[in-house]
Design a protein around this motif. Structure first.
Motif, PDB file in Angstrom:
ATOM      1  N   PRO A  95     -10.283   0.689 -12.534  1.00  0.00           N
ATOM      2  CA  PRO A  95     -11.511   1.033 -11.799  1.00  0.00           C
ATOM      3  C   PRO A  95     -11.217   1.289 -10.325  1.00  0.00           C
ATOM      4  O   PRO A  95     -10.441   0.557  -9.698  1.00  0.00           O
ATOM      5  CB  PRO A  95     -12.389  -0.209 -11.985  1.00  0.00           C
ATOM      6  N   LEU A  96     -11.839   2.324  -9.775  1.00  0.00           N
ATOM      7  CA  LEU A  96     -11.580   2.697  -8.388  1.00  0.00           C
ATOM      8  C   LEU A  96     -11.928   1.576  -7.416  1.00  0.00           C
ATOM      9  O   LEU A  96     -11.240   1.376  -6.410  1.00  0.00           O
ATOM     10  CB  LEU A  96     -12.373   3.957  -8.036  1.00  0.00           C
ATOM     11  N   LYS A  97     -12.998   0.845  -7.708  1.00  0.00           N
ATOM     12  CA  LYS A  97     -13.385  -0.247  -6.811  1.00  0.00           C
ATOM     13  C   LYS A  97     -12.310  -1.323  -6.771  1.00  0.00           C
ATOM     14  O   LYS A  97     -12.018  -1.885  -5.709  1.00  0.00           O
ATOM     15  CB  LYS A  97     -14.724  -0.845  -7.248  1.00  0.00           C
ATOM     16  N   MET A  98     -11.727  -1.618  -7.925  1.00  0.00           N
ATOM     17  CA  MET A  98     -10.677  -2.629  -7.975  1.00  0.00           C
ATOM     18  C   MET A  98      -9.456  -2.167  -7.176  1.00  0.00           C
ATOM     19  O   MET A  98      -8.848  -2.950  -6.437  1.00  0.00           O
ATOM     20  CB  MET A  98     -10.279  -2.920  -9.417  1.00  0.00           C
ATOM     21  N   ILE A  99      -9.110  -0.889  -7.311  1.00  0.00           N
ATOM     22  CA  ILE A  99      -7.972  -0.350  -6.564  1.00  0.00           C
ATOM     23  C   ILE A  99      -8.257  -0.406  -5.067  1.00  0.00           C
ATOM     24  O   ILE A  99      -7.402  -0.811  -4.276  1.00  0.00           O
ATOM     25  CB  ILE A  99      -7.673   1.096  -7.005  1.00  0.00           C
ATOM     26  N   TRP A 100      -9.476  -0.008  -4.680  1.00  0.00           N
ATOM     27  CA  TRP A 100      -9.821   0.000  -3.253  1.00  0.00           C
ATOM     28  C   TRP A 100      -9.739  -1.405  -2.666  1.00  0.00           C
ATOM     29  O   TRP A 100      -9.149  -1.609  -1.593  1.00  0.00           O
ATOM     30  CB  TRP A 100     -11.226   0.564  -3.046  1.00  0.00           C
ATOM     31  N   VAL A 101     -10.308  -2.385  -3.357  1.00  0.00           N
ATOM     32  CA  VAL A 101     -10.275  -3.763  -2.864  1.00  0.00           C
ATOM     33  C   VAL A 101      -8.835  -4.257  -2.761  1.00  0.00           C
ATOM     34  O   VAL A 101      -8.438  -4.873  -1.762  1.00  0.00           O
ATOM     35  CB  VAL A 101     -11.098  -4.691  -3.782  1.00  0.00           C
ATOM     36  N   GLY A 102      -8.031  -3.978  -3.783  1.00  0.00           N
ATOM     37  CA  GLY A 102      -6.649  -4.433  -3.772  1.00  0.00           C
ATOM     38  C   GLY A 102      -5.834  -3.806  -2.655  1.00  0.00           C
ATOM     39  O   GLY A 102      -5.056  -4.486  -1.978  1.00  0.00           O
ATOM     40  N   VAL A 103      -6.010  -2.505  -2.446  1.00  0.00           N
ATOM     41  CA  VAL A 103      -5.270  -1.809  -1.392  1.00  0.00           C
ATOM     42  C   VAL A 103      -5.722  -2.291  -0.016  1.00  0.00           C
ATOM     43  O   VAL A 103      -4.898  -2.511   0.882  1.00  0.00           O
ATOM     44  CB  VAL A 103      -5.437  -0.285  -1.524  1.00  0.00           C
ATOM     45  N   GLU A 104      -7.029  -2.462   0.165  1.00  0.00           N
ATOM     46  CA  GLU A 104      -7.529  -2.967   1.445  1.00  0.00           C
ATOM     47  C   GLU A 104      -6.989  -4.369   1.730  1.00  0.00           C
ATOM     48  O   GLU A 104      -6.642  -4.698   2.867  1.00  0.00           O
ATOM     49  CB  GLU A 104      -9.062  -2.992   1.440  1.00  0.00           C
ATOM     50  N   GLU A 105      -6.918  -5.194   0.690  1.00  0.00           N
ATOM     51  CA  GLU A 105      -6.379  -6.541   0.864  1.00  0.00           C
ATOM     52  C   GLU A 105      -4.924  -6.484   1.318  1.00  0.00           C
ATOM     53  O   GLU A 105      -4.503  -7.231   2.211  1.00  0.00           O
ATOM     54  CB  GLU A 105      -6.491  -7.320  -0.442  1.00  0.00           C
ATOM     55  N   MET A 106      -4.144  -5.578   0.718  1.00  0.00           N
ATOM     56  CA  MET A 106      -2.740  -5.452   1.101  1.00  0.00           C
ATOM     57  C   MET A 106      -2.599  -4.898   2.514  1.00  0.00           C
ATOM     58  O   MET A 106      -1.720  -5.320   3.272  1.00  0.00           O
ATOM     59  CB  MET A 106      -1.997  -4.573   0.089  1.00  0.00           C
ATOM     60  N   LYS A 107      -3.453  -3.948   2.893  1.00  0.00           N
ATOM     61  CA  LYS A 107      -3.411  -3.415   4.259  1.00  0.00           C
ATOM     62  C   LYS A 107      -3.628  -4.531   5.276  1.00  0.00           C
ATOM     63  O   LYS A 107      -2.880  -4.670   6.255  1.00  0.00           O
ATOM     64  CB  LYS A 107      -4.508  -2.368   4.456  1.00  0.00           C
ATOM     65  N   ARG A 108      -4.670  -5.312   5.062  1.00  0.00           N
ATOM     66  CA  ARG A 108      -5.023  -6.358   6.017  1.00  0.00           C
ATOM     67  C   ARG A 108      -3.964  -7.461   6.045  1.00  0.00           C
ATOM     68  O   ARG A 108      -3.654  -8.003   7.111  1.00  0.00           O
ATOM     69  CB  ARG A 108      -6.415  -6.911   5.678  1.00  0.00           C
ATOM     70  N   PHE A 109      -3.411  -7.771   4.885  1.00  0.00           N
ATOM     71  CA  PHE A 109      -2.324  -8.746   4.847  1.00  0.00           C
ATOM     72  C   PHE A 109      -1.107  -8.213   5.595  1.00  0.00           C
ATOM     73  O   PHE A 109      -0.470  -8.937   6.380  1.00  0.00           O
ATOM     74  CB  PHE A 109      -1.949  -9.056   3.395  1.00  0.00           C
ATOM     75  N   ALA A 110      -0.758  -6.949   5.363  1.00  0.00           N
ATOM     76  CA  ALA A 110       0.418  -6.360   6.005  1.00  0.00           C
ATOM     77  C   ALA A 110       0.277  -6.357   7.521  1.00  0.00           C
ATOM     78  O   ALA A 110       1.248  -6.626   8.247  1.00  0.00           O
ATOM     79  CB  ALA A 110       0.639  -4.938   5.489  1.00  0.00           C
ATOM     80  N   LEU A 111      -0.920  -6.070   8.022  1.00  0.00           N
ATOM     81  CA  LEU A 111      -1.132  -6.071   9.468  1.00  0.00           C
ATOM     82  C   LEU A 111      -1.058  -7.487  10.038  1.00  0.00           C
ATOM     83  O   LEU A 111      -0.532  -7.695  11.137  1.00  0.00           O
ATOM     84  CB  LEU A 111      -2.483  -5.433   9.799  1.00  0.00           C
ATOM     85  N   ALA A 112      -1.592  -8.461   9.297  1.00  0.00           N
ATOM     86  CA  ALA A 112      -1.490  -9.852   9.745  1.00  0.00           C
ATOM     87  C   ALA A 112      -0.031 -10.293   9.784  1.00  0.00           C
ATOM     88  O   ALA A 112       0.411 -10.963  10.730  1.00  0.00           O
ATOM     89  CB  ALA A 112      -2.298 -10.761   8.819  1.00  0.00           C
TER      90      ALA A 112
END
Length: 218
Positions: A117-134
């Motif tokens: 599901p696109l929503k699941m992909i979006w949430v997962g990718v956003e989580e990784m982006k924010r983790f990577a920046l932290a």
């Protein structure tokens, strides 16, 4: 755990120290399960990212920074000293994330099946982006204790961040109980074109970095 330390009372900080010690023990005892820094590149492409574990390791390192009383800046980059064993965990975390492609937008997408599901992909990718920046921020501000190293070389640079900035906080913080609301919020926000390399953070490196200038400011 971090919140307990920041609260400031003696009892809450003692509890935070206890949890920090127990978490550190668990992280080290299970290191062979999450440390993929030496993983073969072929195997790395078939290994999913244990993002929850990596978030725990990062939180552990962050609390180590807060608990360290020696906040001497070792160079003009104003990096903080952390104990060698904690810095070792940070290095292993950064290198594991590099090996698994956590700093690469195409590799973030590759963590998911195309039919997911696109929503699941979006949430997962956003989580990784924010983790990577932290993780970038923590790696940027730390150096190992008891070292004379003053080079501007760091665990991570902007050049490593081959992904765009996260989408808006309004989208990220939006409650998920209304399935029709998120598309409306997305339409009202200027979303980044994630797949366009020109929009990736790494493109700013060539503008902001000059090897002839030994001064850490980004």
């Amino acid at each position: 755990m971090v919140g307990m330390w920041i609260q400031g009372s003696r009892s809450s900080q003692d509890s935070a120290k206890s949890l920090h010690f127990r978490l550190g023990t668990a992280i080290r005892s299970q290191r062979n399960q999450w440390d993929h820094s030496s993983l073969d590149p072929v195997r790395a492409t078939h290994t999913s990212c244990p993002i929850t574990t990596y978030q725990s390791v990062l939180l552990h390192v962050i609390l180590s920074i807060l608990m360290t009383r020696d906040f001497r800046a070792v160079d003009l980059g104003l990096r903080h000293c952390v104990p060698a064993d904690e810095y070792d965990l940070l290095m292993a975390l950064v290198q594991s994330c590099q090996r698994l492609g956590i700093f690469s937008y195409p590799d973030m997408l590759a963590q998911y099946h195309p039919d997911a599901p696109l929503k699941m992909i979006w949430v997962g990718v956003e989580e990784m982006k924010r983790f990577a920046l932290a993780l970038y921020k923590v790696a940027h501000m730390c150096t190992v204790m008891n070292t004379r190293e003053t080079s501007r070389e760091k665990l991570l640079t902007l050049a490593d961040l081959s992904f765009p900035v996260p989408d808006s906080d309004e989208m990220w913080d939006h409650p998920g109980d209304d399935p029709e609301a998120l598309p409306r919020v997305a339409a009202q926000n200027n979303r980044t074109e994630n797949g366009d390399p020109k929009e990736w953070i790494s493109t700013s490196y060539t503008i902001l970095h000059d090897r002839r200038v030994n001064f850490n400011w980004i």
